[in-house]
Design an enzyme around this catalytic site. Structure first.
Site: not given
Ligand code: GLA
Length: 765
Positions: A500, A570
């Protein structure tokens, strides 16, 4: 929306512009002079690169594309042709620089060039701009030599007096005709110079005034919105100044002719940059109405100090041409990504069905809770279990812990092993969330190394999600990140990393190097990021990686060389995802597009959707589940089990097939439908969605595409209903011309069906 069997006509303006293009083409395709050296004919398949020494014309042919440029009398590389494949015997006349236009437009501006430096009165977008220590900023590149190596061509240029050398690289993909271009700038002078702008390439389009540009724009949770606008005189700049790819624009473009409204017919010029840092694509229609597209490093705040003896290679800029409309452009890119970009190309493994804990447990992960979820996930057919954020250091919320990559002793008192062993025993692979380029100020790492982040001394350090960006350009930071991940992978049987990256850069200072070298951070950071990914993959050949950036902020052809899949957004609301996925697939294959089935009502819009609808939305990409399985009823488990089994039976078609957008969920459309024709044409899958019905209007008839009109296909419903009169079996001609009626009414309804092609004996005459 496309009606069954219809093909839009052209307006008088389009005919006029077609005529102008044809005239341009005719001029460019003058008969070859009798004395020209006869070069070998290009084969009709595969790739061929030829250089005609008499005319000094380079010609690249592959699949449906011909690309040509020449060396003109000034020694410039002049673009000659980019479009549908020409006949093997066609030849292109030698390049001659165009005349200037009064005193205001010298020939350097009116002549379309492959790669041009800023100097000698250039007013259009340059590919290269330098500043030398003595104050000189003039650079004029001329052809020196070239080398052909299979389907790759290297053309060397040099400044008229200075020892600045540039090598342009061209590679043409035999399967798709997609070209890859880059430039390497070499400093053979006696001292350093600063590169203020470095693009990979300029792509010149045939002269025309009716072009339409498509590009992708968006923001967090609203990525992948397709935009379109006419190309007018002036410049449109698509870019990221964020240090990373960004969701606000994605480094992709497609240009076709206005009025071409059939998604599967008409010429389209398209391209994408392979770079995960700040990037720029400029689409310019100049004063002579010529259209050019150029791109590479973003020149905003750019200034790469190149020492003597050093060289700098630009990102790759890929581009292609198709006559099969915007849909065909997407299909070619999908094919190219699978065949040439992804790890393990040309046969990257299919994506397993994945479960991810994030939306179920947030930061509240622990051994017992994750094992309970893993058992439930395995029971419905999930193949990979991923533990998301919250497992390390003092990570109980997003204020602390990033940088401390060891299992939380409270949550995992016995380390990760009991969970990983359990996941493996359940027959699933194990994945782990990491965000290795970031640090929370509240972490052991930051307390020990506050100087490891991007910062300007004595200035504020702006946080995003309570975190700062580690300066990966520093060799010690790069090595620390690599060693930390390598140790994690050595100590634990981890099969998959969800990597990420949850903010963009701010205050991109690098005070440990001399001030005139600080801006090298824009290049060195990304190169080190790629090198970490490459080295991890080399040391752990079975490891798979997902590129995630708070959603779809780091998806591009650069990172896709090192990662097996990407997280588009997301926003997991299954209805919003229709729009997001629609835009995503303009540039990137559904085979890498992770799509989770999450809870209803969704956190994003508080919208309630049936579990079937949510599955069908996610089954159009690489299926995952992100719901809180602890809240599911026995019926939910049964539905999920059935639909995951169905997905596995269509997975190859969705992930490797040819995508046709039958109805797009854009411009307030009440319906949307996608069709995937499997790689060998045997299976076809259609997904249909009704967003809201009103006034008793029936669902529009779906006319399929890309089938063999003479073959017989048998239909089976996966979910929902077809009209009672639908034949069980009919020819490709029937499904494409007569079409198929889906029985959908109400709000947020969905259906899916497959067509299986009968074997040869049942072909219709
Ligand atoms: C980001 C990712 C999510 C999740 C969060 C965790 O927003 O896109 O899918 O993994 O971080 O903090």
């Amino acid at each position: 929306m496309q009606l069954c069997g219809s093909r839009p006509g052209k307006s008088i303006y389009q005919w006029a512009s077609t005529f102008m293009v044809a005239a341009w083409c005719a001029l460019a395709l003058l008969p070859r002079p009798a004395f020209a050296a006869q070069a070998p004919e290009p084969p009709s398949a595969g790739a061929a690169i030829r250089y005609d020494s008499a005319t000094r014309v380079f010609r690249l042919d592959a699949a449906g594309v011909t690309y040509a440029f020449g060396v003109n009398e000034a020694g410039e590389l002049q673009s000659l042709y980019w479009g549908a494949r020409l006949a093997a015997g066609d030849s292109l006349a030698a390049a001659h620089s165009r005349p200037g236009w009064a005193s205001f437009e010298p020939p350097v501006d009116t002549t379309p060039q492959e790669f041009v430096a800023w100097g000698g009165g250039l007013y259009v977008e340059p590919d290269l701009k330098l500043t030398f220590p003595d104050g000189n900023r003039d650079l004029v590149l001329r052809y020196v030599s070239h080398r052909i190596d299979g389907n790759r061509l290297f053309v060397t240029m040099k400044d008229i007096s200075l020892e600045v050398w540039v090598t342009l690289e061209y590679q043409i993909d035999p399967e798709t005709g997609v070209l890859r271009r880059s430039a390497t700038i070499e400093n053979r002078t006696a001292g350093p110079f600063t590169i203020e702008q470095a693009f990979a390439a300029t792509w010149n389009l045939p002269r025309g005034t009716d072009y339409r540009l498509r590009y992708l724009a968006g923001r967090w949770a609203g990525e992948w919105q397709v935009q379109q606008q006419p190309v007018h005189p002036g410049k449109t700049v698509l870019e990221s100044r964020r240090g990373t790819t960004g969701a606000q624009n994605n480094p992709w473009f497609a240009i076709d002719r206005e009025g071409e409204n059939d998604p599967d017919h008409g010429g389209v010029w398209f391209g994408a940059l392979g770079w995960s840092g700040s990037w720029e694509i400029t689409v310019e229609q100049d004063q002579m109405r010529d259209v050019r597209v150029s791109g590479g490093f973003n020149n905003f705040d750019f200034g790469y100090l190149l020492q003597k003896g050093q060289s700098l290679r630009t990102p790759d800029f890929y581009a292609g041409y198709t006559q099969d409309g915007i849909g065909g452009a997407s299909r070619l890119l999908h094919q190219f990504e699978i065949g040439s970009i992804l790890p393990h190309a040309p046969t990257p493994p299919l994506r397993p069905v994945l479960y991810d804990s994030w939306e179920a447990t947030g930061f509240g992960v622990d051994e017992a809770g994750q094992i309970a979820l893993a058992e439930k996930a395995a029971s419905i057919g999930v193949e990979r279990f991923v533990m998301d954020d919250g497992w390390f250091g003092e990570r109980n919320n997003d204020h602390a812990g990033l940088g401390d990559w060891y299992p939380s002793p409270q949550k995992f008192p016995h380390g990760l092993r009991p969970l990983i062993d359990k996941v493996h025993a359940l027959g699933m692979s194990f994945g782990l969330w990491v965000e290795p380029e970031m640090v929370n100020p509240d972490s052991e790492l930051y307390r020990e190394h506050p100087d490891w982040v991007l910062y300007f001394p004595n200035r504020p350090r702006s946080e995003g999600r309570n975190q700062l960006v580690l300066n990966l350009a520093r060799p010690d930071v790069r090595d620390w990140v690599f060693n930390t991940l390598n140790n994690l992978l050595n100590q634990n049987a981890i099969d998959f990393l969800k990597w990420d990256y949850n903010r963009n850069w701010s205050e991109p200072g690098w005070p440990q190097v001399p001030p005139d070298q600080e801006k090298n951070v824009y290049v060195d950071f990304i190169r080190n990021y790629y090198s970490i990914l490459a080295e991890l993959r080399e040391k752990h050949p079975k490891l798979e990686i997902e590129s995630c950036s708070g959603g779809g902020s780091r998806v591009d052809l650069g990172v896709m060389r090192y990662t097996d899949e990407v997280w588009p957004s997301d926003n997991t609301d299954a209805y919003d995802r229709l729009l997001i996925q629609n835009g995503f697939t303009y540039a990137y294959t559904p085979g890498v597009m992770m799509a989770w089935v999450t809870d209803s009502p969704s956190w994003a819009n508080h919208r309630s959707l049936s579990l079937e609808y949510r599955f069908l939305s996610s089954m159009q990409g690489a299926l995952g589940v992100g719901a809180n399985l602890n809240r599911w009823t026995p019926e939910d488990f049964a539905t999920a089990k059935k639909m995951i089994a169905q997905y596995k039976s269509i997975r190859e078609t969705v992930q490797r097939g040819r995508l046709y957008r039958l109805i797009q969920p854009t411009e307030g459309s009440e319906q949307s439908a996608t069709e995937y024709v499997g790689p060998d044409g045997r299976q076809t899958v259609v997904f249909a969605f009704l967003h809201s019905s009103s006034e008793l209007y029936p669902y529009p008839r779906l006319c399929l595409r890309g089938l063999d009109r003479n073959a017989m296909y048998r239909v089976s419903v996966m979910d929902g209903r077809l009209d009672a009169g639908t034949p069980r079996e009919a020819s490709g001609a029937w499904w494409m011309n007569h079409g198929i009626d889906v029985d959908l009414s109400g709000d947020f309804q969905a259906a899916a069906f497959t067509l299986e092609r009968e074997t040869a004996p049942s072909r219709v005459p």
